[in-house]
Design an enzyme around this catalytic site. Structure first.
Site, PDB file in Angstrom:
ATOM      1  N   HIS A 186      32.263  -3.015  83.654  1.00  0.00           N
ATOM      2  CA  HIS A 186      31.971  -1.645  83.201  1.00  0.00           C
ATOM      3  C   HIS A 186      30.472  -1.368  83.461  1.00  0.00           C
ATOM      4  O   HIS A 186      29.670  -2.302  83.460  1.00  0.00           O
ATOM      5  CB  HIS A 186      32.328  -1.596  81.699  1.00  0.00           C
ATOM      6  CG  HIS A 186      31.940  -0.336  81.005  1.00  0.00           C
ATOM      7  ND1 HIS A 186      30.686  -0.148  80.462  1.00  0.00           N
ATOM      8  CD2 HIS A 186      32.638   0.778  80.756  1.00  0.00           C
ATOM      9  CE1 HIS A 186      30.630   1.047  79.918  1.00  0.00           C
ATOM     10  NE2 HIS A 186      31.808   1.635  80.080  1.00  0.00           N
ATOM     11  N   ASN A 188      27.926  -0.579  81.831  1.00  0.00           N
ATOM     12  CA  ASN A 188      26.854  -1.095  80.966  1.00  0.00           C
ATOM     13  C   ASN A 188      26.766  -2.625  80.992  1.00  0.00           C
ATOM     14  O   ASN A 188      25.909  -3.196  80.327  1.00  0.00           O
ATOM     15  CB  ASN A 188      26.953  -0.533  79.537  1.00  0.00           C
ATOM     16  CG  ASN A 188      28.037  -1.176  78.701  1.00  0.00           C
ATOM     17  OD1 ASN A 188      28.675  -2.147  79.141  1.00  0.00           O
ATOM     18  ND2 ASN A 188      28.287  -0.655  77.511  1.00  0.00           N
ATOM     19  N   LYS A 189      27.638  -3.287  81.774  1.00  0.00           N
ATOM     20  CA  LYS A 189      27.601  -4.751  81.819  1.00  0.00           C
ATOM     21  C   LYS A 189      26.482  -5.237  82.754  1.00  0.00           C
ATOM     22  O   LYS A 189      25.893  -4.449  83.480  1.00  0.00           O
ATOM     23  CB  LYS A 189      28.968  -5.289  82.264  1.00  0.00           C
ATOM     24  CG  LYS A 189      30.110  -4.891  81.326  1.00  0.00           C
ATOM     25  CD  LYS A 189      29.890  -5.403  79.924  1.00  0.00           C
ATOM     26  CE  LYS A 189      31.047  -5.148  78.983  1.00  0.00           C
ATOM     27  NZ  LYS A 189      31.135  -3.739  78.504  1.00  0.00           N
ATOM     28  N   ASN A 190      26.252  -6.576  82.745  1.00  0.00           N
ATOM     29  CA  ASN A 190      25.089  -7.075  83.501  1.00  0.00           C
ATOM     30  C   ASN A 190      25.259  -6.910  85.002  1.00  0.00           C
ATOM     31  O   ASN A 190      24.274  -6.782  85.717  1.00  0.00           O
ATOM     32  CB  ASN A 190      24.802  -8.533  83.136  1.00  0.00           C
ATOM     33  CG  ASN A 190      24.208  -8.632  81.746  1.00  0.00           C
ATOM     34  OD1 ASN A 190      24.454  -7.767  80.913  1.00  0.00           O
ATOM     35  ND2 ASN A 190      23.420  -9.656  81.493  1.00  0.00           N
TER      36      ASN A 190
END
Ligand SMILES: Cc1ncc(COP(=O)(O)O)c(C=O)c1O
Length: 384
Positions: A186, A188-190
């Site tokens: 997603h 907002n993931k790293n």
């Protein structure tokens, strides 16, 4: 209103090479699942020490499919944490099983492994822990508990791509464990594929099943052979998304080290005021965590206002914050299923007061300084 540029809670870093690569895929004539997905799966598999990996269009369906491969269904129980994105327990309901919540450890904010065994019953089939904010659950203890009770483990590693446990990457085998590892990509993931996820599996039989669950249960053979033996869904990742993921993977080490540096700066700036304000800081882990998020826990009993007011004031100062997460068992759906306030007091307290501060690779130390100074000033004005 602040005149300074806004610092969002998070923002993906997509480089020009990736944007050009996406344009190439768009021009190629093949934009849904194809060679880019295969290349992305191979790259993640290599990252995970050669384990089979299959990509999907969300981190949610990767967990649901892991549960299906583990044959978890009606009448079964799955032990999990009440402090996570609601996807973690929704997938348990989705396959017809019952989530059994175990309260969290107030320090790590992850499932309290000391309490897990007391929740095991004759119906328990699996444990689904979450590495909140990228801080890994103790894998040695987790798998020891699973082995003792003959349970499968589905690691919700949505937030811990790039984290490690005892020198091994999350996704690699811990001992010879038989667990599934579920990543989310997603935005907002790293690393991101815009939307998407990967499931790390144990053998080719599981990988074949994952492919069937991913696309309508279809099995192809020869030039024109097709059969359907199990009910699958529509969970495939596109080549466009996979190309984004490949571009992101190339930056993983740099992203993780940037996040660690920024987290270090937060500790440097917040440790002293946190003592005065009774503000909860995360575990200062710089060997395992990928620093997916930097989360503080507000001092509820000392503030003269609610968390929303602090968030509103930070927002007015140009600083984005978030809540990850309210305790799951207090959502209306879960209350209807029988959970009540007071069931998991630690998760409830943390869920009411946790606040995610901005942290992403494109931030600078000056941004961390501004966020920290504004947070401290805002809280100081509201402590009684
Ligand atoms: C802990 C956790 N589990 C599961 C998910 C679900 O992933 P996705 O949004 O890719 O479906 C997320 C991501 O939002 C998450 O943070």
């Amino acid at each position: 209103m602040s005149t300074l540029p806004r610092i969002p809670m998070t923002r993906p870093s997509i480089d020009e090479a990736t944007i050009a690569g996406v344009a190439d895929v768009l021009r190629s004539g093949w934009i849904t699942s194809g060679p880019q997905v295969k290349a992305f799966e191979a790259a993640v598999s290599e990252y995970c020490g050669g384990r089979p990996v299959r990509a999907f269009n969300s981190g949610t369906c990767t967990m649901e499919i892991a549960l299906r491969i583990a044959a978890v269904g009606a009448g079964d129980e799955v032990i999990t944490t009440p402090l996570s994105w609601v996807a973690t327990s929704n997938v348990i309901l989705e396959v017809g099983a019952k989530p059994v919540f175990v309260d969290i450890d107030p320090i790590t904010r992850n499932i309290d492994l000391d309490r897990v065994e007391a929740a095991v019953t004759s119906r328990t089939r699996a444990i689904l822990p979450v590495d909140l904010a990228g801080l890994p659950v103790d894998r040695r203890r987790l798998y020891a508990i699973a082995r003792r009770h003959n349970l499968r483990v589905i690691e919700d590693a949505a937030q811990s791509f790039g984290s490690a446990w005892n020198g091994k990457r999350i996704g690699q085998h811990v001992e010879s464990d038989g667990g599934f590892v579920s990543f989310s990509f997603h935005p907002n993931k790293n690393i991101t594929t815009i939307e998407g996820g990967c499931l790390v599996l144990n053998d080719e039989r599981e990988a074949k099943l994952a492919e069937q669950y991913r696309l309508q249960g279809v099995i192809r053979s020869g030039m024109d052979g097709m059969d359907v033996e199990i009910l699958g869904g529509k969970f495939n990742l596109t080549d466009v998304a996979a190309r984004v993921g490949l571009g992101q993977l190339a930056h993983l080490t740099e992203f993780t080290s940037k996040r660690r540096d920024l987290a270090r700066a937060y500790f440097e700036l917040l440790s002293q005021p946190a003592q005065r304000l009774n503000l909860g800081l995360p575990v200062a882990d710089f060997s395992n965590s990928n620093w997916h998020m930097f989360q503080v826990v507000l001092p509820e009993d000392r503030l003269d206002c609610a968390r929303a007011q602090i968030m509103t004031e930070l927002d007015a100062a140009g600083i984005g914050t978030g809540v990850h997460y309210p305790a799951i068992h207090l959502f209306a759906l879960y209350r209807k299923l029988g959970w009540r306030p007071g069931d998991f007091p630690v998760a409830e307290l943390v869920g009411r007061n946790i606040l995610t501060l901005p942290l992403f690779p494109g931030m600078s130390r000056a941004d961390v300084e501004r966020v920290s100074a504004t947070l401290v000033a805002t809280l100081t004005a509201h402590v009684e």
